[in-house]
Design an enzyme around this catalytic site. Structure first.
Site, PDB file in Angstrom:
ATOM      1  N   LYS A 118      -8.357  42.442  10.659  1.00  0.00           N
ATOM      2  CA  LYS A 118      -8.739  42.067  12.022  1.00  0.00           C
ATOM      3  C   LYS A 118      -7.926  42.819  13.069  1.00  0.00           C
ATOM      4  O   LYS A 118      -8.109  42.628  14.260  1.00  0.00           O
ATOM      5  CB  LYS A 118      -8.520  40.556  12.230  1.00  0.00           C
ATOM      6  CG  LYS A 118      -9.588  39.691  11.574  1.00  0.00           C
ATOM      7  CD  LYS A 118      -9.461  38.237  12.001  1.00  0.00           C
ATOM      8  CE  LYS A 118      -8.173  37.632  11.456  1.00  0.00           C
ATOM      9  NZ  LYS A 118      -8.137  36.163  11.459  1.00  0.00           N
ATOM     10  N   LYS A 199     -21.894  29.908  -9.380  1.00  0.00           N
ATOM     11  CA  LYS A 199     -20.916  28.881  -9.724  1.00  0.00           C
ATOM     12  C   LYS A 199     -20.908  27.788  -8.652  1.00  0.00           C
ATOM     13  O   LYS A 199     -20.923  28.098  -7.460  1.00  0.00           O
ATOM     14  CB  LYS A 199     -19.537  29.534  -9.818  1.00  0.00           C
ATOM     15  CG  LYS A 199     -18.421  28.580 -10.078  1.00  0.00           C
ATOM     16  CD  LYS A 199     -17.069  29.250  -9.992  1.00  0.00           C
ATOM     17  CE  LYS A 199     -16.036  28.149 -10.154  1.00  0.00           C
ATOM     18  NZ  LYS A 199     -14.695  28.471  -9.959  1.00  0.00           N
ATOM     19  N   LYS A 202     -17.639  24.605  -3.306  1.00  0.00           N
ATOM     20  CA  LYS A 202     -17.745  24.136  -1.929  1.00  0.00           C
ATOM     21  C   LYS A 202     -18.021  25.310  -0.989  1.00  0.00           C
ATOM     22  O   LYS A 202     -18.789  25.204  -0.047  1.00  0.00           O
ATOM     23  CB  LYS A 202     -16.434  23.442  -1.543  1.00  0.00           C
ATOM     24  CG  LYS A 202     -16.603  22.351  -0.533  1.00  0.00           C
ATOM     25  CD  LYS A 202     -15.283  21.634  -0.302  1.00  0.00           C
ATOM     26  CE  LYS A 202     -14.193  22.620   0.065  1.00  0.00           C
ATOM     27  NZ  LYS A 202     -12.904  22.050   0.412  1.00  0.00           N
TER      28      LYS A 202
END
Ligand code: TRP
Length: 330
Positions: A118, A199, A202
């Site tokens: 960044k 897979k 979350k």
């Protein structure tokens, strides 16, 4: 009996990937080892700075593991924060931990790398909790003379760091003060496929939560991605996401029966999903009921964790006493 110890990071809602990939194998291990499982709540503080959120996830994860079958009479189950000896040991270990070792930790390196990409300062967003994460984790482990630490692959480096740090202490005092732990990588732990076939994770947003309502559970299962085969067409169970999940919940006979229906044709994906839902709900219903009961009784949950902490502290006090004496801080 050898000791197995692992920390559970209180993070968002548990899903069936966690259940088969981490919880079940850890509970199986507790049959063969003297097991100590704890909730790494101070580790979570590095990331979660909202009290209500952290409180909620700590309770949720504790209730979740208990509901899934953790027996607090057999496994010492406690919150890291309830064993202050952990933090005393972490301070001692910090004195034996080269800064360079921490520079090499994956999580820290990833943060530095992201900053570089960044164009940000390399320290941006990096708190000391993240930087010294492996020291606190080493304290968790070494405090309890753990022989084996069941973890996922991503945590192996941390166990190796705990080995190095323990080795440095033992070398300095010319004494086996700390037991050198081994990582117990859950090699054959299940990698459960998610709704989209990747897979279950979350971060992919493809999970089936362990503790949703029946209606939600059904809706989630209906979202499993399928191909556009017609009802009448014969289907291949081995390349089907629905069938891959079915295997975790169905008996051998049920699996054979559903495979036969796939191959015969005449069964649509909707029907296969209904059958999957039936067996998933059969397994999850009692777990969900135990979970709801524990969440509804926070005092009971607290009592269980407090009992665990008392047992844990008795062990921890011995280790700390031994170390302080060796260090001359006694
Ligand atoms: N770092 C582990 C994770 O992210 C959690 C953890 C904290 C842990 N302390 C531990 C695991 C000690 C094993 C032993 O999952």
């Amino acid at each position: 009996m050898k000791t197995a110890l692992t920390g559970i990071k209180p993070t968002g809602n548990l899903h069936i990937g966690n259940y088969f990939g981490a919880i079940k194998p850890a509970l199986e291990l507790a049959e063969k080892y003297d097991a100590r499982y704890f909730i790494a709540d101070y580790h979570a503080l590095n990331v979660v700075k909202n009290a209500a959120e952290l409180r909620g996830t700590i309770r949720g994860i504790a209730a979740g593991w208990l509901a899934a079958g953790l027996d607090p009479e057999k496994v010492i189950f406690y919150r890291q924060s309830a064993v202050p000896e952990t933090f005393e040991l972490a301070t001692m270990l910090a004195a034996f931990t080269p800064k360079g070792l921490m520079n090499r930790a994956h999580a820290y390196k990833a943060a530095v790398q992201q900053n570089a990409e960044k164009g940000a300062d390399s320290d941006a967003g990096v708190n000391m909790g993240l930087f010294t994460y492996p020291v606190l984790m080493a304290a968790d482990i070494l405090l309890f003379d753990a022989d084996i630490v069941p973890v996922g692959r991503d945590q192996v480096q941390h166990i190796e760091m705990a080995q190095d740090i323990a080795g440095a202490v033992n070398f300095n005092y010319k004494k086996d003060l700390l037991r050198i732990p081994e990582p117990g990588v859950l090699e054959n732990a299940a990698v459960v496929p998610g709704l989209d076939g990747r897979k279950m994770s979350k971060s992919y947003g493809n999970t089936i939560p362990l503790f949703s309502s029946v209606t939600e559970l059904r809706k989630t299962i209906m979202r499993i991605v399928t191909n556009s085969q017609e009802v009448s067409e014969p289907k291949d169970p081995d390349s089907s996401q629905i069938f891959a999940l079915y295997k975790y919940f169905a008996t051998e006979d049920e699996q054979a029966a559903l495979a036969a229906r796939y191959r015969a044709g005449g069964m649509g994906w909707g029907e296969a999903k209904e059958e999957l839902f039936r067996v998933v709900n059969r397994e999850l219903q009692p777990i969900r009921e135990r979970y709801d009961a524990l969440i509804a009784e926070p005092l009971k949950l607290e009592r269980i964790l407090k009992n665990g902490a008392e047992k844990a502290r008795a062990v921890a006090a011995r280790t700390i006493g031994r170390l302080r004496k060796a260090a001359g801080i006694d």
